[in-house]
Design a protein around this motif. Sequence first.
Motif, PDB file in Angstrom:
ATOM      1  N   LEU A  26       0.862  -1.178   0.000  1.00 37.93           N
ATOM      2  CA  LEU A  26       0.000   0.000   0.000  1.00 37.93           C
ATOM      3  C   LEU A  26       0.896   1.225   0.000  1.00 37.93           C
ATOM      4  O   LEU A  26       1.991   1.196   0.564  1.00 37.93           O
ATOM      5  CB  LEU A  26      -0.866   0.049   1.261  1.00 37.93           C
ATOM      6  N   SER A  53      -5.656   2.389  -0.281  1.00 36.77           N
ATOM      7  CA  SER A  53      -6.344   1.284   0.383  1.00 36.77           C
ATOM      8  C   SER A  53      -7.820   1.293   0.015  1.00 36.77           C
ATOM      9  O   SER A  53      -8.365   2.302  -0.416  1.00 36.77           O
ATOM     10  CB  SER A  53      -6.170   1.365   1.909  1.00 36.77           C
ATOM     11  N   THR A  66      -5.983   4.324   7.004  1.00 36.74           N
ATOM     12  CA  THR A  66      -5.605   3.386   5.954  1.00 36.74           C
ATOM     13  C   THR A  66      -5.986   1.983   6.368  1.00 36.74           C
ATOM     14  O   THR A  66      -5.631   1.526   7.456  1.00 36.74           O
ATOM     15  CB  THR A  66      -4.082   3.454   5.712  1.00 36.74           C
ATOM     16  N   CYS A  68      -5.448  -1.861   6.075  1.00 37.13           N
ATOM     17  CA  CYS A  68      -4.368  -2.760   5.666  1.00 37.13           C
ATOM     18  C   CYS A  68      -4.577  -4.107   6.343  1.00 37.13           C
ATOM     19  O   CYS A  68      -5.470  -4.266   7.167  1.00 37.13           O
ATOM     20  CB  CYS A  68      -3.003  -2.172   6.031  1.00 37.13           C
TER      21      CYS A  68
END
Length: 187
Positions: A26, A53, A66, A68
Amino acid sequence: MSTTTRSTSVQEQEKQNPGQLNSVQLNIVTIVNMERAIREKSLENAIYMMDNSVGGTGQGTRHLETVCKQGQVINWIIRPIDMEKRPNGTWPPMPKINNIVVLDTEIGDEEDVAEKKILTELKIYGGPDKMRDKFTPVYYYWAGTILSTAKPGIYNYRLVVELEMDGTKEKLYLNTYDHPSLRVLAV
């Protein structure tokens, strides 16, 4: 094949392959208004963050979240708004991520450094000005991997940013205090 069996099969496939979350890396891009940050000695109104993302929030703000997954590589890329060569042949000052500090949000004090590590640092990267030309973007970035043992949840972090001062060798170090975050999902 019955509808129930087929539906269960599709659900199992979606669990195993949640789309783009399977990507290896990412990117989190931070754009810095260097002039404002240096003048105000603050990043408060001088940074804008974006990522690639799926499902994250706060794009274009300093409150980026974000999404992840465990084991995923994240590249934090930082660059100034002004990237053009000046008429006198010099380049504008560059920002650099000096450190990323994950904060302990479980105890309620978001300024304390987390006791448990969730990232493995890969390295701080960046190119010197000598490499700059009109076809090669130059910026600094910091790379890390979310540990496979990181507990799923939301982790606030603080960027420690090093700013070059125009016309001097002095550097200014600033922290983000409106914390961006990582929402770690289980694999």
